[in-house]
Design an enzyme around this catalytic site. Structure first.
Site, PDB file in Angstrom:
ATOM      1  N   HIS A  64      -1.171 -32.232   4.807  1.00  0.00           N
ATOM      2  CA  HIS A  64       0.135 -32.279   5.456  1.00  0.00           C
ATOM      3  C   HIS A  64       0.511 -33.090   4.536  1.00  0.00           C
ATOM      4  O   HIS A  64       2.225 -33.264   4.748  1.00  0.00           O
ATOM      5  CB  HIS A  64      -0.306 -33.046   7.038  1.00  0.00           C
ATOM      6  CG  HIS A  64      -0.895 -32.018   7.868  1.00  0.00           C
ATOM      7  ND1 HIS A  64      -1.527 -31.456   8.676  1.00  0.00           N
ATOM      8  CD2 HIS A  64       0.180 -31.237   8.416  1.00  0.00           C
ATOM      9  CE1 HIS A  64      -1.165 -30.403   9.421  1.00  0.00           C
ATOM     10  NE2 HIS A  64      -0.623 -29.763   8.891  1.00  0.00           N
ATOM     11  N   ASP A 140      12.964 -20.225  17.175  1.00  0.00           N
ATOM     12  CA  ASP A 140      12.933 -19.268  16.013  1.00  0.00           C
ATOM     13  C   ASP A 140      13.706 -20.539  14.959  1.00  0.00           C
ATOM     14  O   ASP A 140      14.434 -20.871  14.905  1.00  0.00           O
ATOM     15  CB  ASP A 140      13.083 -17.804  16.560  1.00  0.00           C
ATOM     16  CG  ASP A 140      13.337 -17.388  14.523  1.00  0.00           C
ATOM     17  OD1 ASP A 140      12.550 -17.508  13.846  1.00  0.00           O
ATOM     18  OD2 ASP A 140      12.438 -16.023  14.776  1.00  0.00           O
ATOM     19  N   ALA A 141      12.695 -20.954  14.294  1.00  0.00           N
ATOM     20  CA  ALA A 141      13.049 -21.561  12.909  1.00  0.00           C
ATOM     21  C   ALA A 141      14.863 -21.180  12.516  1.00  0.00           C
ATOM     22  O   ALA A 141      15.695 -21.466  11.590  1.00  0.00           O
ATOM     23  CB  ALA A 141      12.317 -21.799  11.562  1.00  0.00           C
ATOM     24  N   ASP A 158       6.714 -25.875   7.297  1.00  0.00           N
ATOM     25  CA  ASP A 158       5.294 -25.656   7.633  1.00  0.00           C
ATOM     26  C   ASP A 158       5.111 -24.353   8.718  1.00  0.00           C
ATOM     27  O   ASP A 158       4.784 -24.782   9.416  1.00  0.00           O
ATOM     28  CB  ASP A 158       5.253 -26.995   8.331  1.00  0.00           C
ATOM     29  CG  ASP A 158       3.263 -27.061   8.306  1.00  0.00           C
ATOM     30  OD1 ASP A 158       2.842 -26.408   8.303  1.00  0.00           O
ATOM     31  OD2 ASP A 158       3.060 -28.013   9.304  1.00  0.00           O
ATOM     32  N   PRO A 167       5.406 -13.450  12.927  1.00  0.00           N
ATOM     33  CA  PRO A 167       7.073 -14.317  13.884  1.00  0.00           C
ATOM     34  C   PRO A 167       8.115 -14.861  12.170  1.00  0.00           C
ATOM     35  O   PRO A 167       8.911 -15.687  12.425  1.00  0.00           O
ATOM     36  CB  PRO A 167       6.215 -15.633  14.758  1.00  0.00           C
ATOM     37  CG  PRO A 167       4.615 -15.493  14.427  1.00  0.00           C
ATOM     38  CD  PRO A 167       4.497 -14.299  13.671  1.00  0.00           C
TER      39      PRO A 167
HETATM   40  N1  SAM Z   1      -0.913 -25.748   7.634  1.00  0.00           N
HETATM   41  C1  SAM Z   1      -0.846 -24.341   8.678  1.00  0.00           C
HETATM   42  C2  SAM Z   1      -0.609 -23.101   7.292  1.00  0.00           C
HETATM   43  O1  SAM Z   1      -2.329 -23.514   7.006  1.00  0.00           O
HETATM   44  O2  SAM Z   1      -0.143 -21.645   7.235  1.00  0.00           O
HETATM   45  C3  SAM Z   1       1.399 -23.699   9.015  1.00  0.00           C
HETATM   46  C4  SAM Z   1       1.423 -24.904   9.867  1.00  0.00           C
HETATM   47  S1  SAM Z   1       1.766 -24.294  11.595  1.00  0.00           S
HETATM   48  C5  SAM Z   1       0.561 -24.605  12.950  1.00  0.00           C
HETATM   49  C6  SAM Z   1       2.091 -22.868  11.768  1.00  0.00           C
HETATM   50  C7  SAM Z   1       3.328 -23.110  12.951  1.00  0.00           C
HETATM   51  O3  SAM Z   1       4.605 -22.576  12.852  1.00  0.00           O
HETATM   52  C8  SAM Z   1       2.734 -22.581  13.783  1.00  0.00           C
HETATM   53  O4  SAM Z   1       2.723 -23.612  14.731  1.00  0.00           O
HETATM   54  C9  SAM Z   1       4.028 -21.554  14.568  1.00  0.00           C
HETATM   55  O5  SAM Z   1       4.763 -21.725  15.861  1.00  0.00           O
HETATM   56  C10 SAM Z   1       5.259 -21.368  13.452  1.00  0.00           C
HETATM   57  N2  SAM Z   1       6.130 -20.659  13.355  1.00  0.00           N
HETATM   58  C11 SAM Z   1       5.233 -19.269  12.954  1.00  0.00           C
HETATM   59  N3  SAM Z   1       6.692 -18.560  12.829  1.00  0.00           N
HETATM   60  C12 SAM Z   1       7.779 -18.955  13.207  1.00  0.00           C
HETATM   61  C13 SAM Z   1       9.279 -19.665  13.352  1.00  0.00           C
HETATM   62  N4  SAM Z   1      10.322 -18.258  13.130  1.00  0.00           N
HETATM   63  N5  SAM Z   1      10.359 -20.722  13.870  1.00  0.00           N
HETATM   64  C14 SAM Z   1       9.346 -21.273  14.313  1.00  0.00           C
HETATM   65  N6  SAM Z   1       8.043 -21.897  14.315  1.00  0.00           N
HETATM   66  C15 SAM Z   1       7.015 -20.724  13.738  1.00  0.00           C
END
Ligand code: SAM
Length: 301
Positions: A64, A140-141, A158, A167
């Site tokens: 982080h 969704d981002a 992230d 996703p």
């Molecule tokens: N540290 C991580 C790694 O090693 O890849 C990434 C951390 S974080 C937990 C990843 C987050 O991305 C998850 O909480 C997931 O729900 C979110 N995520 C995945 N696709 C997404 C999208 N389209 N829009 C928003 N959030 C998304």
């Protein structure tokens, strides 16, 4: 001999890692992914999504801090920050350390990841979601970035890795990065986690080559994450500020000026992360493929 239970984790169909499980703390399935929290012997609590370790108690600070601070310091005085993904809340925790930040928007698709992390992994998000500067969006981002009219000084992706039909794969494409460029303020900085340059080097290199096709000033940097058993990659970019030109002396000065306390990141760690060995540089720079909505880059499957 003791009978262990194991988490077996695949980077590619032919490369994996194993960790013995001391205890399963939580296990469930959300609309988007399998979510488990386990206690491990070497790394303490670990969040695992769709079978992949996202962060662990003992070394999450490395990932982080590496993700957040170079971008914040390159910008200099970020006021508005957008986090895409980041469900654990630890990226937000690092962003909020800067007194210059007036507004931090975090957009994660999966409410359940946030709930589980708030309940079982408080060391990553203690107090952050209650901070008055924070606006949490569940969605969704991709939609958020295409629909907002707001400009941000720093945008931090992230997100989970781009797995087939997952996703997040569209958030590593040229179309997405072009739109990110439109909502960055004039000296805005964008940084994304970019998979592993050692375990999935082609995916990492294509993410870099895709960002480079959109932004004139783009580079990559790496750090070893013990619980991932891998060198981890990030891609950092801006329309105006050259990340390669960030003077390491500025790092310590800026951390002190902003009153930001870190455990891993400082000028020496910065030099280490941005000093990429020749074989990796040559491999990454050679890549010319670009990820698009029609032809996205995925993790090897
Ligand atoms: N540290 C991580 C790694 O090693 O890849 C990434 C951390 S974080 C937990 C990843 C987050 O991305 C998850 O909480 C997931 O729900 C979110 N995520 C995945 N696709 C997404 C999208 N389209 N829009 C928003 N959030 C998304």
């Amino acid at each position: 001999m003791r009978h262990w239970h194991w988490l077996i984790e695949w980077d590619t169909p032919t490369l994996g890692h194993i960790k013995a499980i001391k205890r399963v703390v939580y296990s469930g399935r959300s609309k988007y992914q399998d979510i488990i929290v386990i206690e491990t012997y070497e790394y303490g609590l670990a969040l695992v999504l769709d079978g992949k370790t996202q962060s662990t108690e003992f070394d999450e600070f490395i990932y982080h801090e590496a993700l957040v601070h170079p971008a914040m310091i390159l910008h200099g005085a970020p006021r508005k920050v957008l986090i895409l993904g980041g469900g654990e809340g630890a990226t937000l925790r690092e962003v909020l350390k800067y007194g210059s930040v007036e507004r931090a928007v975090m957009v994660d698709i999966d409410e359940e990841v946030i709930r589980v992390c708030r309940e079982h992994m408080r060391f990553m998000n203690e107090g952050v979601f209650e901070d008055k500067r924070v606006s949490l969006v569940i969605g969704d981002a991709l939609d958020y970035v295409f629909n907002t009219n707001e400009a941000f000084d720093v945008i931090i992706a992230d997100l989970s890795d781009p797995i087939v039909e997952g996703p997040s794969y569209k958030l590593y494409t040229r179309e997405f990065y072009s739109r990110v460029g439109e909502i960055l303020s004039p000296n805005g900085v964008f940084v994304t986690q970019a998979t592993s340059p050692t375990n999935t080097p082609e995916t990492h290199a294509v993410i870099y080559s895709t960002a480079r096709s959109v932004f004139p000033k783009t580079t990559y940097y790496h750090i070893f994450i013990p619980s991932f058993e891998a060198l981890w990659g990030f891609v950092i970019t801006s329309k105006t500020l050259d990340p390669r030109g960030l003077d390491p002396e500025r790092v310590d000065e800026a951390l002190a000026r902003h009153g930001v306390k870190t455990r891993f990141y400082d000028s020496i760690a910065h030099i280490h992360m941005f000093s990429v060995p020749r074989n990796l540089r040559e491999f990454i720079e050679r890549e010319s493929r670009v990820s698009t909505f029609d032809n996205p880059v995925y993790m090897p499957a």
